[in-house]
Design an enzyme around this catalytic site. Structure first.
Site, short mmCIF file in Angstrom:
data_model
loop_
_atom_site.label_atom_id
_atom_site.label_comp_id
_atom_site.label_asym_id
_atom_site.label_seq_id
_atom_site.Cartn_x
_atom_site.Cartn_y
_atom_site.Cartn_z
N ARG A 118 42.95 35.84 37.01
CA ARG A 118 44.34 35.95 36.57
C ARG A 118 45.20 34.97 37.39
O ARG A 118 44.91 34.87 38.51
CB ARG A 118 44.68 37.59 36.91
N LYS A 183 39.00 45.51 46.57
CA LYS A 183 38.74 45.10 44.89
C LYS A 183 37.22 44.75 44.78
O LYS A 183 36.57 44.04 45.31
CB LYS A 183 39.64 43.98 44.79
N ARG A 317 54.00 49.79 48.86
CA ARG A 317 55.12 49.83 49.68
C ARG A 317 54.76 50.09 51.20
O ARG A 317 54.60 51.27 51.20
CB ARG A 317 56.43 50.34 49.20
C1 BTN Z 1 40.75 38.52 38.12
O1 BTN Z 1 41.32 37.63 38.70
O2 BTN Z 1 40.91 39.76 38.72
C2 BTN Z 1 40.07 38.38 36.92
C3 BTN Z 1 38.75 37.95 37.32
C4 BTN Z 1 37.98 37.79 35.89
C5 BTN Z 1 36.54 36.97 36.08
C6 BTN Z 1 35.70 36.98 35.16
S1 BTN Z 1 34.05 36.62 35.32
C7 BTN Z 1 33.53 36.35 33.72
C8 BTN Z 1 34.92 35.68 32.88
N1 BTN Z 1 34.54 34.32 33.13
C9 BTN Z 1 35.66 33.93 33.69
O3 BTN Z 1 35.82 32.64 33.87
N2 BTN Z 1 36.52 34.58 34.14
C10 BTN Z 1 36.24 36.15 33.84
#
Ligand code: BTN
Length: 319
Positions: A118, A183, A317
């Site tokens: 993301r 995470k 926070r």
């Molecule tokens: C995040 O940033 O939290 C989301 C990560 C999502 C990763 C997955 S792996 C399978 C799919 N293909 C990608 O290129 N990204 C998602």
């Protein structure tokens, strides 16, 4: 290329019991020269597999590597499963083929050269170490129908993982999955199509299974993986459970909306009742987290009362 991967898979299988195996033994098992073994080992290292190499002892995997059992995956699934050793991105693959896909079809790769996270971040995707999976879903009524969907995906992930015996899971709005406060998995939903007519969704899920220290050091936030859990499920079982749960939850979401998911979310929301701050560009809002509403917005108890917010990055926070 396929032949090269099958050789590497053989080598990984020979190293799978986490013991040192000599180059000579590996060469004998694979019916190739020791130089060829050395080259495959170097190449696997370039794909992110951490391998100890000790003179006089041979090679040993630093962390277990588990690969998908393609046959088991296909026979357990009523939808199509596209499976690759390497791809730039499983989301990218499905987005390229949306016209030929049906809702529920998935794509899994053992390695992504340009895994997407993301907010334009990279998703570290070493070969065989984690699950990189994307699912295609069609929304007949356009993008407006997608509101709240990312929370459904997070709920589905929690349910699939719980069904395999994982404890200590939590969610962070809008769709991060945490294990013991760090995470474990992320979700990236990408769309193509029209705002008000049929639209194509690609739901990408990355779940950490067995992270090496070297790969983990590349991640700019606290992470966890399933190998830290008391039970570490088999990767194929995980993919099967995820596909089933995601399909059934997305179907329910299409007919009933987010309402049935509110209590599931509340049960695992790691910020519920806590003081948080929400960053939206240059703006920052502070308040007590009161969960989510039926549009998927986060509810913050602020000086102006309980207010819904649809975007931004939430964090605890500091008190
Ligand atoms: C995040 O940033 O939290 C989301 C990560 C999502 C990763 C997955 S792996 C399978 C799919 N293909 C990608 O290129 N990204 C998602």
């Amino acid at each position: 290329m396929i032949e090269q991967w099958s050789r590497k898979r053989e080598i990984l299988a020979s190293l799978s019991n986490q013991q040192f195996v000599s180059g000579e033994e590996l060469a004998k098992q694979a019916g190739v020269s020791r130089t060829a073994i050395g080259n495959h080992i170097s190449s696997l290292e370039e794909y992110g597999v951490e391998i100890y190499s000790v003179k006089g002892k041979g090679y040993k995997l630093a962390n277990p590597v588990s690969l998908i059992n393609e046959e088991k995956l296909r026979s357990a699934s009523s939808s199509r499963c596209f499976y690759f050793d390497e791809l730039p991105s499983t989301n990218g693959f499905l987005l390229k083929h949306v016209e030929e896909l049906s809702s529920g079809d998935i794509c899994i790769a053992e390695y992504q050269s340009s895994g997407r996270g993301r907010r334009g971040r990279n998703w570290v995707s070493p070969y065989g170490c984690h699950l990189y999976c994307s699912m295609y879903w069609r929304l007949e009524q356009g993008m407006a129908q997608a509101s709240g969907l990312s929370l459904v995906v997070a709920c589905a992930l929690v349910k699939a993982l719980t069904s395999l015996g994982i404890d200590g899971l939590g969610v962070k709005w809008p769709n991060d999955i945490y294990l013991n406060g760090k995470k474990l998995a992320g979700v990236l939903i990408e769309m193509s199509g029209q705002a008000d007519s049929e639209c194509h969704l690609v739901i990408g899920v990355g779940i950490n299974i067995s992270m090496s220290q070297e790969q983990g050091d590349k991640i700019d936030q606290a992470w966890s993986d399933l190998s830290q859990s008391l039970v570490c499920p088999d990767k194929t079982d995980l993919a099967i459970a995820l596909q089933k749960q995601l399909k059934s939850d997305l179907e329910q979401f299409q007919t009933e909306g987010l309402t049935p998911f509110l209590s599931r979310w509340a049960a695992v929301d790691i910020f519920m009742g806590k003081q948080v701050k929400l960053l939206m560009g240059d703006n920052e809002v502070r308040g007590i987290c009161r969960g989510i509403d039926t549009t998927g917005a986060i509810l913050l108890d602020t000086d102006e009362g309980v207010v819904p917010f649809v975007g931004g990055e939430i964090s605890l926070r500091p008190s």
